[in-house]
Design a protein around this motif. Structure first.
Motif, PDB file in Angstrom:
ATOM      1  N   ASP A  76       0.786  -1.096   0.083  1.00 39.15           N
ATOM      2  CA  ASP A  76      -0.098  -0.077   0.058  1.00 39.15           C
ATOM      3  C   ASP A  76       0.871   1.207  -0.012  1.00 39.15           C
ATOM      4  O   ASP A  76       0.506   2.184  -0.724  1.00 39.15           O
ATOM      5  CB  ASP A  76      -0.863   0.103   1.168  1.00 39.15           C
ATOM      6  CG  ASP A  76      -2.046  -0.854   1.427  1.00 39.15           C
ATOM      7  OD1 ASP A  76      -2.291  -1.391   0.126  1.00 39.15           O
ATOM      8  OD2 ASP A  76      -2.829  -1.347   2.165  1.00 39.15           O
ATOM      9  N   LEU A  77       1.862   1.160   0.812  1.00 36.75           N
ATOM     10  CA  LEU A  77       2.771   2.331   0.769  1.00 36.75           C
ATOM     11  C   LEU A  77       3.678   2.367  -0.471  1.00 36.75           C
ATOM     12  O   LEU A  77       3.543   3.712  -0.998  1.00 36.75           O
ATOM     13  CB  LEU A  77       4.014   2.305   1.940  1.00 36.75           C
ATOM     14  CG  LEU A  77       3.191   2.442   3.368  1.00 36.75           C
ATOM     15  CD1 LEU A  77       4.195   1.921   4.373  1.00 36.75           C
ATOM     16  CD2 LEU A  77       2.922   3.795   3.629  1.00 36.75           C
ATOM     17  N   ARG A  78       4.015   1.404  -1.170  1.00 40.22           N
ATOM     18  CA  ARG A  78       4.567   1.337  -2.485  1.00 40.22           C
ATOM     19  C   ARG A  78       3.735   2.131  -3.438  1.00 40.22           C
ATOM     20  O   ARG A  78       4.121   2.889  -4.399  1.00 40.22           O
ATOM     21  CB  ARG A  78       5.144  -0.141  -2.754  1.00 40.22           C
ATOM     22  CG  ARG A  78       6.367  -0.115  -2.149  1.00 40.22           C
ATOM     23  CD  ARG A  78       7.224  -1.615  -2.627  1.00 40.22           C
ATOM     24  NE  ARG A  78       8.099  -1.732  -1.707  1.00 40.22           N
ATOM     25  CZ  ARG A  78       9.479  -1.215  -1.723  1.00 40.22           C
ATOM     26  NH1 ARG A  78       9.860  -0.648  -2.593  1.00 40.22           N
ATOM     27  NH2 ARG A  78      10.322  -1.962  -0.619  1.00 40.22           N
ATOM     28  N   ALA A  79       2.462   1.701  -3.364  1.00 43.90           N
ATOM     29  CA  ALA A  79       1.553   2.456  -4.460  1.00 43.90           C
ATOM     30  C   ALA A  79       1.270   3.736  -4.256  1.00 43.90           C
ATOM     31  O   ALA A  79       1.128   4.579  -5.104  1.00 43.90           O
ATOM     32  CB  ALA A  79       0.133   1.555  -3.886  1.00 43.90           C
ATOM     33  N   ARG A  80       1.972   4.274  -3.069  1.00 43.20           N
ATOM     34  CA  ARG A  80       1.921   5.714  -2.694  1.00 43.20           C
ATOM     35  C   ARG A  80       3.363   6.357  -3.053  1.00 43.20           C
ATOM     36  O   ARG A  80       3.495   7.418  -2.648  1.00 43.20           O
ATOM     37  CB  ARG A  80       1.513   6.155  -1.328  1.00 43.20           C
ATOM     38  CG  ARG A  80       0.024   5.931  -1.089  1.00 43.20           C
ATOM     39  CD  ARG A  80      -0.244   6.004   0.526  1.00 43.20           C
ATOM     40  NE  ARG A  80      -1.634   6.368   0.713  1.00 43.20           N
ATOM     41  CZ  ARG A  80      -2.630   5.197   0.434  1.00 43.20           C
ATOM     42  NH1 ARG A  80      -2.101   3.996   0.495  1.00 43.20           N
ATOM     43  NH2 ARG A  80      -4.005   5.402   0.545  1.00 43.20           N
ATOM     44  N   GLY A  81       4.197   5.347  -3.632  1.00 39.99           N
ATOM     45  CA  GLY A  81       5.428   5.953  -3.929  1.00 39.99           C
ATOM     46  C   GLY A  81       6.561   5.758  -2.708  1.00 39.99           C
ATOM     47  O   GLY A  81       7.771   6.265  -2.761  1.00 39.99           O
ATOM     48  N   SER A  82       6.084   5.186  -1.409  1.00 37.05           N
ATOM     49  CA  SER A  82       6.939   4.962  -0.471  1.00 37.05           C
ATOM     50  C   SER A  82       7.232   3.500  -0.156  1.00 37.05           C
ATOM     51  O   SER A  82       7.039   2.642  -1.109  1.00 37.05           O
ATOM     52  CB  SER A  82       6.363   5.566   0.818  1.00 37.05           C
ATOM     53  OG  SER A  82       7.085   5.744   2.014  1.00 37.05           O
ATOM     54  N   SER A 183      -4.868  13.222   3.979  1.00 36.50           N
ATOM     55  CA  SER A 183      -4.509  13.195   2.305  1.00 36.50           C
ATOM     56  C   SER A 183      -3.309  14.236   2.214  1.00 36.50           C
ATOM     57  O   SER A 183      -2.776  14.317   1.153  1.00 36.50           O
ATOM     58  CB  SER A 183      -5.663  13.511   1.370  1.00 36.50           C
ATOM     59  OG  SER A 183      -6.222  14.534   2.054  1.00 36.50           O
ATOM     60  N   LYS A 186       2.995  13.626   3.391  1.00 38.84           N
ATOM     61  CA  LYS A 186       3.613  12.913   2.372  1.00 38.84           C
ATOM     62  C   LYS A 186       4.565  11.956   3.012  1.00 38.84           C
ATOM     63  O   LYS A 186       5.017  12.055   4.073  1.00 38.84           O
ATOM     64  CB  LYS A 186       4.599  13.947   1.578  1.00 38.84           C
ATOM     65  CG  LYS A 186       5.436  14.863   2.300  1.00 38.84           C
ATOM     66  CD  LYS A 186       6.106  15.884   1.414  1.00 38.84           C
ATOM     67  CE  LYS A 186       7.247  16.619   1.858  1.00 38.84           C
ATOM     68  NZ  LYS A 186       6.790  17.779   2.568  1.00 38.84           N
ATOM     69  N   PHE A 187       4.807  10.745   2.382  1.00 46.30           N
ATOM     70  CA  PHE A 187       5.575   9.775   2.847  1.00 46.30           C
ATOM     71  C   PHE A 187       6.843   9.842   2.140  1.00 46.30           C
ATOM     72  O   PHE A 187       7.060  10.427   0.909  1.00 46.30           O
ATOM     73  CB  PHE A 187       4.910   8.590   2.225  1.00 46.30           C
ATOM     74  CG  PHE A 187       3.492   8.026   3.170  1.00 46.30           C
ATOM     75  CD1 PHE A 187       3.662   7.601   4.389  1.00 46.30           C
ATOM     76  CD2 PHE A 187       2.467   8.041   2.624  1.00 46.30           C
ATOM     77  CE1 PHE A 187       2.548   7.181   5.210  1.00 46.30           C
ATOM     78  CE2 PHE A 187       1.469   7.722   3.276  1.00 46.30           C
ATOM     79  CZ  PHE A 187       1.609   7.312   4.375  1.00 46.30           C
TER      80      PHE A 187
END
Ligand code: FAD
Length: 444
Positions: A76-82, A183, A186-187
């Motif tokens: 889930d974090l990778r889907a947010r670039g993290s 929202s 930022k990560f």
């Protein structure tokens, strides 16, 4: 840090969110607070050898569950670039290294009320202070923190009913608010320089026990008071493991319970009552709540204890419960109360033996509730079942499993010997008298 490569120093400051018993992104108080700082948030989980060394089962199902949940969080974090950075080391060492490698402005986490967690967090908070960084622990695991539901004189409650009344009054005044993942924050972007350890690297094997995803079953909760006491039916939520590891939000569940079932809500309040007890009376994790019971030296034998663990007491409902526990990691509450009473009152085995056995096997193992449940059953705890209330295992079976559905499910492989034919390990009447005599040494 095992499994971790060299991390390059980065001059940009960041905040850390430390996941522990809050393994979700939504409605996560500390994570939202970390994101609200505007700093890039690095997400961390630490497999702590100090906790893992207590787990004796190689394929411990909780570890598999945590491991799988972390993989989902990472995705889930990778889907947010993290990404999620997972470590296997003592938390203090992990953070010392992270402080060396990054410009860490602070660590955000959610409160944990267990004695070991308190010590660990105090040490990490001390490290933060020494590094000029912040340390923030937020309320998340409970609707009301231990100090938020106290008597008028500011002292903790020792009795459940008045505690729950005050809890409910506060709940009416301050209904819990559910916050989605912020929202705005930022990560920290993912990098390739950190390798998360696999299950083997932390010393475990995969368990075959799969934990069903959390289900907020409105119909079940609505009919909970009718179905909750029958071990043969799926009449309870099975959310214990998800509440323990924070894969559901207690605020969301309590709000639903308040609409659908006061009985279900009362069980969630028991959970918070025991969290409060462990916070104010940390000695109870090792010793009885009331000092008077410390004199009791339980004389039960290891052989009887072994028979109990194997489900070989000759009392079918006790034996079925123990088989269910070892096979699935779950045992129905009605049966938990019976097997715990049986071990401590019929067999006079030390409650700590049973508590440790449950701690190894229960998927939903929660120190506060387990100690609370064991001391309640043994009659030595806070607001406990009195010592002279001794369940009759045969009567319990007639009442709660009248058609033998539950016992047949768990003892069917015993039928060769004939479960009913297995001689009871102890005669009920004899055990009852013996128990009353035993407790009379402190209750003359
Ligand atoms: P439900 O009946 O659906 O209840 C919903 C939730 O309420 C549970 O998941 C749990 O978080 C909470 N809850 C329900 N009953 C209790 C209770 N009596 N005390 C505290 N919280 C409660 N519960 C644990 O979560 N972890 C333990 O390690 C644990 N050990 C226990 C040991 C003994 C000897 C006894 C008698 C009880 C123990 N309990 C423990 C309490 C209870 O048995 C379980 O919470 C429940 O059976 C879990 O199933 P469920 O999720 O379907 O619960």
């Amino acid at each position: 840090m095992k499994g971790n490569g060299t991390v390059q120093r980065d001059e940009n400051s960041l905040a850390i969110h430390w996941f522990r018993r809050d393994l979700r992104l939504d409605d996560n108080t500390a994570l939202n607070a970390a994101l609200a700082t505007g700093l890039p948030v690095m997400c961390v989980f630490i497999f702590d050898p100090n906790i893992l060394r207590h787990l004796k089962i190689k394929n411990d199902s909780r570890i598999t569950f945590i491991f799988d949940t972390l993989q989902k969080l990472d995705a889930d974090l990778r889907a947010r670039g993290s990404m999620l950075r997972i470590f296997f080391d003592a938390p203090l060492s992990v953070y010392e290294r992270l402080f060396q490698s990054f410009n860490v402005r602070g660590i955000w986490c959610n409160e944990d009320y267990e004695p070991y967690a308190r010590e660990r967090d105090a040490a990490v908070a001390g490290l933060c202070k020494a590094k000029g960084a912040e340390f923030h622990a937020h309320k998340d695991h409970v609707v009301f923190a231990p100090h938020e539901v106290l008597k008028d004189d500011g002292k903790p409650y020792n009795v459940f009913t008045p505690y729950s009344r005050r809890w409910l009054a506060r709940f009416a005044d301050e209904p819990p608010v559910y916050h989605e993942l912020a929202s705005k924050g930022k990560f920290l972007p993912a990098t390739a320089d950190h390798q998360n350890p696999g299950l083997r690297a932390i010393g475990f094997e995969r368990s075959a026990i799969a934990v069903p995803p959390p289900l907020f079953d409105a119909a079940l909760i609505e009919h909970y008071s009718d179905t909750r006491d029958i071990p043969s039916v799926a009449g309870t939520s099975r959310l214990g493991v998800h509440l323990r590891f924070g894969t559901v939000s207690i605020r969301a569940l309590a709000a639903l319970a308040a609409r659908l079932s006061q009985k279900f809500l009362a069980e969630l309040i028991w959970r918070e009552f025991y969290q409060m007890i462990i916070w104010y009376y940390p000695h109870t994790t090792k010793r009885p709540f009331r000092a008077i019971y410390e004199q009791l030296k339980f004389p039960g034998s290891e052989a009887d204890f072994k028979a109990w663990t194997r489900g070989e007491t000759g009392y079918p409902l006790v034996d079925a419960g123990m088989r269910e526990l070892v096979a699935t990691g779950f045992m129905h509450n009605r049966v938990r109360m019976l097997v715990a009473s049986f071990l401590t009152k019929h067999l006079l085995c030390d409650w700590r033996w049973g508590e440790h056995f449950f701690a190894q096997h229960l998927l939903d193992f929660e120190l506060a509730s387990n100690v609370g449940g064991w001391q309640w059953s043994a009659g030595i705890g806070v607001d406990a079942a009195p010592y002279f209330r001794i369940f009759n295992p045969s009567e319990q079976q007639k009442k709660f499993d009248p058609k033998n559905i539950y016992i047949d499910r768990w003892l069917k492989n015993d039928n060769f010997f004939g479960t009913e034919a297995r001689a009871p390990i102890v005669d009920h009447r004899f055990a009852r008298e013996r128990c009353l005599k035993f407790f009379s040494t402190v209750h003359p």
